[in-house]
Design an enzyme around this catalytic site. Structure first.
Site, short mmCIF file in Angstrom:
data_model
loop_
_atom_site.label_atom_id
_atom_site.label_comp_id
_atom_site.label_asym_id
_atom_site.label_seq_id
_atom_site.Cartn_x
_atom_site.Cartn_y
_atom_site.Cartn_z
CG ASP A 21 -38.78 41.22 -24.16
OD1 ASP A 21 -38.54 40.38 -23.26
OD2 ASP A 21 -38.20 41.19 -25.26
CE1 TYR A 53 -34.16 43.71 -18.61
CE2 TYR A 53 -36.34 42.73 -18.38
CZ TYR A 53 -35.53 43.84 -18.41
OH TYR A 53 -36.09 45.09 -18.24
N GLY A 54 -31.83 37.51 -19.55
CA GLY A 54 -31.78 36.06 -19.31
C GLY A 54 -30.54 35.56 -18.61
CB CYS A 84 -39.85 39.48 -20.58
SG CYS A 84 -38.17 38.97 -20.13
CG ASN A 85 -40.86 33.34 -21.38
OD1 ASN A 85 -40.87 34.02 -22.40
ND2 ASN A 85 -41.71 32.36 -21.17
CB CYS A 198 -36.86 32.94 -24.44
SG CYS A 198 -36.14 34.54 -24.88
CB THR A 199 -41.11 36.72 -25.63
OG1 THR A 199 -40.15 37.60 -25.02
CG2 THR A 199 -42.17 36.33 -24.62
CG HIS A 200 -35.62 37.55 -27.81
ND1 HIS A 200 -35.99 38.09 -26.60
CD2 HIS A 200 -34.89 38.51 -28.44
CE1 HIS A 200 -35.49 39.32 -26.50
NE2 HIS A 200 -34.83 39.60 -27.60
N1 DGL Z 1 -37.35 37.79 -24.19
C1 DGL Z 1 -36.89 37.49 -22.90
C2 DGL Z 1 -37.47 36.24 -22.29
O1 DGL Z 1 -38.58 35.91 -22.63
C3 DGL Z 1 -35.52 37.83 -22.47
C4 DGL Z 1 -34.34 37.49 -23.28
C5 DGL Z 1 -33.13 38.10 -22.63
O2 DGL Z 1 -33.16 39.32 -22.40
O3 DGL Z 1 -32.19 37.38 -22.32
O4 DGL Z 1 -36.87 35.61 -21.47
#
Ligand code: DGL
Length: 281
Positions: A21, A53-54, A84-85, A198-200
């Site tokens: 992630d 990443y998003g 991570c989505n 989003c996994t967060h």
């Molecule tokens: N946890 C991530 C997801 O599922 C990424 C969040 C990020 O880095 O912006 O998209």
């Protein structure tokens, strides 16, 4: 450099299951895996030096996830979970292909949550809250549309939410207002089911639940992904013996101390001595 035989503190000598992630979000998936698969060893890579990443472009994400995947393959993972989505939305195909080249199976998010949401929604009005990279990929819409049920899908981009969570600071009224703004279109669309895309986001589930109301069902990936991992291991005869207690170890490309602090809080497990700073070029 092939580090396949390298072991890390907290792990046995076997090959661990890898999770990737951009930061602490994938811990929500690891948490479910640790519960469902207590005998397995896990190696988690938080690419926090390249967070978020998003908000990256598809090309940037494909490049970065290729580097991270190669690194985890070199560390000798037996299975790769893309927790991570945003990474899944942009690069599931290329990650899967890269891993398959080394004989390693890949498990990704998005499909499992879409299936759960479509099966539990009474009204067919489903919301998706996700990063800009995930929403713009159209991956959830496509996954939901392929499920053979008429659905009304409302997607909302939350450009700041993962960063708010990753910062790990106490939430204030400004945060609450930001999240309220993300919930507004979902309330207006009267969704009865919300995919936390989003996994967060499961880490702020109580706040989302309050703003959306108790009747809205929140769907996240962790539990379903753990079940897929279990099936994959069972299918290949690689499930750890039931009487064994597995280990877990973390690699981060960013700061170690904040990861230890946040990870300890979220997982309710000790992380001190198990987090290693690494460079993934
Ligand atoms: N946890 C991530 C997801 O599922 C990424 C969040 C990020 O880095 O912006 O998209």
């Amino acid at each position: 450099m092939n580090q396949a035989k390298q072991t890390s503190a907290g792990l046995g000598t076997g090959r661990p299951i890898g999770l990737i992630d951009s930061g602490v979000g994938g811990l929500t998936v690891l948490h479910e895996c640790l519960i469902s698969l207590p005998g397995e060893d896990f190696l988690y890579l938080g690419d926090s030096g390249h967070f978020p990443y998003g908000t990256k472009s598809r090309e940037e994400l494909r490049q970065r996830t290729a580097d991270v995947t190669r690194y985890m393959l070199d560390r000798g993972v037996s299975l790769l979970v893309v927790a991570c989505n945003s990474a899944t939305a942009a690069a599931a195909d290329s990650i899967t292909e890269l891993a398959a080249g080394e004989g390693v199976d890949t498990v990704t998010v998005i499909g499992p949550e879409a299936e759960i949401a479509a099966s539990i929604s009474d009204s067919g009005r489903i919301g998706v809250l996700a990063t800009p990279a995930t929403v713009s990929s159209g991956a959830y819409r496509k996954a939901l549309e392929g499920l053979g049920r008429p659905l009304e899908v409302t997607e909302v981009e939350a450009p700041d939410l993962a960063s708010i969570i990753q910062r790990g600071q106490p939430f204030d009224d400004e945060v609450l207002d930001t999240v309220r703004g993300y919930c507004r279109p979902l309330r207006e669309a009267r969704v009865d089911t919300l995919i936390l895309g989003c996994t967060h986001y499961p880490l702020v589930a109580p706040m989302l639940q309050r703003l959306l109301g108790r009747d809205v069902r929140l769907v996240s990936a962790g539990h379903a992904i753990a079940a897929v991992v279990q099936r994959t291991l069972a299918g290949s005869g690689n499930l750890a013996p039931g009487d064994r207690e597995g280990g877990y170890h973390f690699l981060v490309t960013g700061e170690v101390d904040s990861f230890v602090e946040l990870g300890t809080r979220f997982l309710q497990l000790p992380l001190v001595g198990r987090v290693e700073r690494v460079d993934v070029p």
